[in-house]
Design a protein around this motif. Structure first.
Motif, PDB file in Angstrom:
ATOM      1  N   PHE A  40       0.844  -1.199   0.000  1.00  0.00           N
ATOM      2  CA  PHE A  40       0.000   0.000   0.000  1.00  0.00           C
ATOM      3  C   PHE A  40       0.879   1.250   0.000  1.00  0.00           C
ATOM      4  N   PRO A  41       1.418   1.617  -1.160  1.00  0.00           N
ATOM      5  CA  PRO A  41       2.279   2.800  -1.209  1.00  0.00           C
ATOM      6  C   PRO A  41       1.489   4.080  -0.899  1.00  0.00           C
ATOM      7  N   GLN A  42       2.152   5.015  -0.243  1.00  0.00           N
ATOM      8  CA  GLN A  42       1.505   6.272   0.136  1.00  0.00           C
ATOM      9  C   GLN A  42       1.158   7.133  -1.080  1.00  0.00           C
ATOM     10  N   SER A  43       1.758   6.827  -2.221  1.00  0.00           N
ATOM     11  CA  SER A  43       1.490   7.612  -3.424  1.00  0.00           C
ATOM     12  C   SER A  43       0.139   7.268  -4.064  1.00  0.00           C
ATOM     13  N   VAL A  44      -0.412   6.113  -3.717  1.00  0.00           N
ATOM     14  CA  VAL A  44      -1.711   5.714  -4.269  1.00  0.00           C
ATOM     15  C   VAL A  44      -2.797   6.222  -3.328  1.00  0.00           C
ATOM     16  N   LEU A  45      -3.692   7.032  -3.864  1.00  0.00           N
ATOM     17  CA  LEU A  45      -4.726   7.677  -3.051  1.00  0.00           C
ATOM     18  C   LEU A  45      -6.067   6.965  -3.189  1.00  0.00           C
ATOM     19  N   VAL A  46      -6.829   6.997  -2.109  1.00  0.00           N
ATOM     20  CA  VAL A  46      -8.189   6.449  -2.112  1.00  0.00           C
ATOM     21  C   VAL A  46      -9.032   7.339  -3.021  1.00  0.00           C
ATOM     22  N   PRO A  47      -9.724   6.750  -3.996  1.00  0.00           N
ATOM     23  CA  PRO A  47     -10.572   7.572  -4.860  1.00  0.00           C
ATOM     24  C   PRO A  47     -11.611   8.356  -4.050  1.00  0.00           C
ATOM     25  N   ARG A  48     -11.841   9.572  -4.424  1.00  0.00           N
ATOM     26  CA  ARG A  48     -12.799  10.500  -3.812  1.00  0.00           C
ATOM     27  C   ARG A  48     -12.404  10.958  -2.411  1.00  0.00           C
ATOM     28  N   ALA A  49     -11.314  10.447  -1.844  1.00  0.00           N
ATOM     29  CA  ALA A  49     -10.878  10.894  -0.519  1.00  0.00           C
ATOM     30  C   ALA A  49      -9.560  11.661  -0.606  1.00  0.00           C
ATOM     31  N   ASN A  50      -8.823  11.461  -1.682  1.00  0.00           N
ATOM     32  CA  ASN A  50      -7.526  12.103  -1.885  1.00  0.00           C
ATOM     33  C   ASN A  50      -6.607  11.943  -0.692  1.00  0.00           C
ATOM     34  N   ALA A  51      -6.579  10.733  -0.143  1.00  0.00           N
ATOM     35  CA  ALA A  51      -5.706  10.394   0.981  1.00  0.00           C
ATOM     36  C   ALA A  51      -5.174   8.986   0.760  1.00  0.00           C
ATOM     37  N   PRO A  52      -4.000   8.687   1.308  1.00  0.00           N
ATOM     38  CA  PRO A  52      -3.481   7.320   1.179  1.00  0.00           C
ATOM     39  C   PRO A  52      -4.387   6.316   1.898  1.00  0.00           C
ATOM     40  N   PHE A  53      -4.287   5.061   1.492  1.00  0.00           N
ATOM     41  CA  PHE A  53      -5.062   4.011   2.143  1.00  0.00           C
ATOM     42  C   PHE A  53      -4.645   3.900   3.602  1.00  0.00           C
ATOM     43  N   SER A  54      -5.630   3.635   4.452  1.00  0.00           N
ATOM     44  CA  SER A  54      -5.353   3.403   5.872  1.00  0.00           C
ATOM     45  C   SER A  54      -6.232   2.260   6.356  1.00  0.00           C
ATOM     46  N   VAL A  55      -6.025   1.857   7.586  1.00  0.00           N
ATOM     47  CA  VAL A  55      -6.769   0.730   8.136  1.00  0.00           C
ATOM     48  C   VAL A  55      -8.216   1.108   8.468  1.00  0.00           C
ATOM     49  N   VAL A  56      -8.486   2.371   8.702  1.00  0.00           N
ATOM     50  CA  VAL A  56      -9.842   2.782   9.108  1.00  0.00           C
ATOM     51  C   VAL A  56     -10.888   2.419   8.060  1.00  0.00           C
ATOM     52  N   PRO A  57     -10.713   2.785   6.777  1.00  0.00           N
ATOM     53  CA  PRO A  57     -11.730   2.368   5.805  1.00  0.00           C
ATOM     54  C   PRO A  57     -11.837   0.857   5.656  1.00  0.00           C
ATOM     55  N   VAL A  58     -10.725   0.160   5.830  1.00  0.00           N
ATOM     56  CA  VAL A  58     -10.743  -1.309   5.746  1.00  0.00           C
ATOM     57  C   VAL A  58     -11.684  -1.863   6.809  1.00  0.00           C
ATOM     58  N   ILE A  59     -11.539  -1.387   8.032  1.00  0.00           N
ATOM     59  CA  ILE A  59     -12.384  -1.854   9.139  1.00  0.00           C
ATOM     60  C   ILE A  59     -13.830  -1.432   8.929  1.00  0.00           C
ATOM     61  N   VAL A  60     -14.039  -0.160   8.606  1.00  0.00           N
ATOM     62  CA  VAL A  60     -15.405   0.365   8.460  1.00  0.00           C
ATOM     63  C   VAL A  60     -16.162  -0.362   7.345  1.00  0.00           C
ATOM     64  N   PHE A  61     -15.523  -0.530   6.198  1.00  0.00           N
ATOM     65  CA  PHE A  61     -16.234  -1.160   5.085  1.00  0.00           C
ATOM     66  C   PHE A  61     -16.451  -2.650   5.299  1.00  0.00           C
ATOM     67  N   THR A  62     -15.570  -3.294   6.038  1.00  0.00           N
ATOM     68  CA  THR A  62     -15.815  -4.698   6.380  1.00  0.00           C
ATOM     69  C   THR A  62     -17.032  -4.806   7.296  1.00  0.00           C
ATOM     70  N   LEU A  63     -17.085  -3.946   8.315  1.00  0.00           N
ATOM     71  CA  LEU A  63     -18.233  -3.963   9.232  1.00  0.00           C
ATOM     72  C   LEU A  63     -19.532  -3.641   8.498  1.00  0.00           C
ATOM     73  N   ILE A  64     -19.493  -2.642   7.639  1.00  0.00           N
ATOM     74  CA  ILE A  64     -20.693  -2.275   6.872  1.00  0.00           C
ATOM     75  C   ILE A  64     -21.137  -3.435   5.981  1.00  0.00           C
ATOM     76  N   GLY A  65     -20.196  -4.103   5.345  1.00  0.00           N
ATOM     77  CA  GLY A  65     -20.542  -5.219   4.466  1.00  0.00           C
ATOM     78  C   GLY A  65     -21.197  -6.372   5.209  1.00  0.00           C
ATOM     79  N   VAL A  66     -20.631  -6.729   6.365  1.00  0.00           N
ATOM     80  CA  VAL A  66     -21.191  -7.851   7.134  1.00  0.00           C
ATOM     81  C   VAL A  66     -22.564  -7.482   7.686  1.00  0.00           C
ATOM     82  N   LEU A  67     -22.681  -6.305   8.268  1.00  0.00           N
ATOM     83  CA  LEU A  67     -23.971  -5.878   8.819  1.00  0.00           C
ATOM     84  C   LEU A  67     -25.002  -5.677   7.707  1.00  0.00           C
ATOM     85  N   GLY A  68     -24.568  -5.152   6.573  1.00  0.00           N
ATOM     86  CA  GLY A  68     -25.475  -4.972   5.438  1.00  0.00           C
ATOM     87  C   GLY A  68     -25.987  -6.292   4.888  1.00  0.00           C
ATOM     88  N   ALA A  69     -25.115  -7.296   4.849  1.00  0.00           N
ATOM     89  CA  ALA A  69     -25.551  -8.613   4.374  1.00  0.00           C
ATOM     90  C   ALA A  69     -26.590  -9.213   5.319  1.00  0.00           C
TER      91      ALA A  69
END
Length: 134
Positions: A40-69
């Motif tokens: 996960f290089p810092q030069s690659v930005l999260v689309p629409r967030a203009n920030a490098p990837f971090s663990v927070v979206p990973v956790i949030v989207f996993t939780l949303i996916g499981v609860l949504g299912a």
């Protein structure tokens, strides 16, 4: 009378509350392990967030996916006499569509895409486990 037993909502809720944090923790571990190896290089930005990837979206989207299912399964359970068949069909479609999202990240290296795909598999397993047991 149904040919098969109706899924149990209480068990679905309990298993979802176990699977969601387990899936998020597994994906967080995958993120940290792969980030340590430069996936996960810092030069690659999260689309629409203009920030490098971090663990927070990973956790949030996993939780949303499981609860949504689980929520989707409850809606299907209410709407049809064959909820598992309908749910598995929709889940297969959603999982197939999730496969393409890592390829839409501009400048993402192959290692990053592979790890994101693996994270999708982990999130899908965490989302499907409670329904399979219900």
């Amino acid at each position: 009378m149904y040919a098969t037993a109706r899924p149990k909502r209480r068990r679905l809720l309990r298993d979802t509350l176990v699977a969601a944090p387990l899936g998020a923790a597994a994906n967080a571990l995958l993120f940290y392990a792969s980030a340590a190896f430069g996936a996960f290089p810092q030069s690659v930005l999260v689309p629409r967030a203009n920030a490098p990837f971090s663990v927070v979206p990973v956790i949030v989207f996993t939780l949303i996916g499981v609860l949504g299912a689980a929520l989707m399964f409850c809606l299907v359970l209410w709407a049809t006499p064959r909820p598992k068949r309908v749910f598995w069909t929709v889940a297969a479609l959603v999982f197939t569509l999730m496969f393409f999202t890592p390829f839409s990240i501009p400048g993402a290296p192959v290692g990053m895409i592979v790890v994101l795909e693996l994270m999708h598999v982990v999130a899908a397993a965490a989302a499907l486990w409670p329904v399979a047991r219900a």
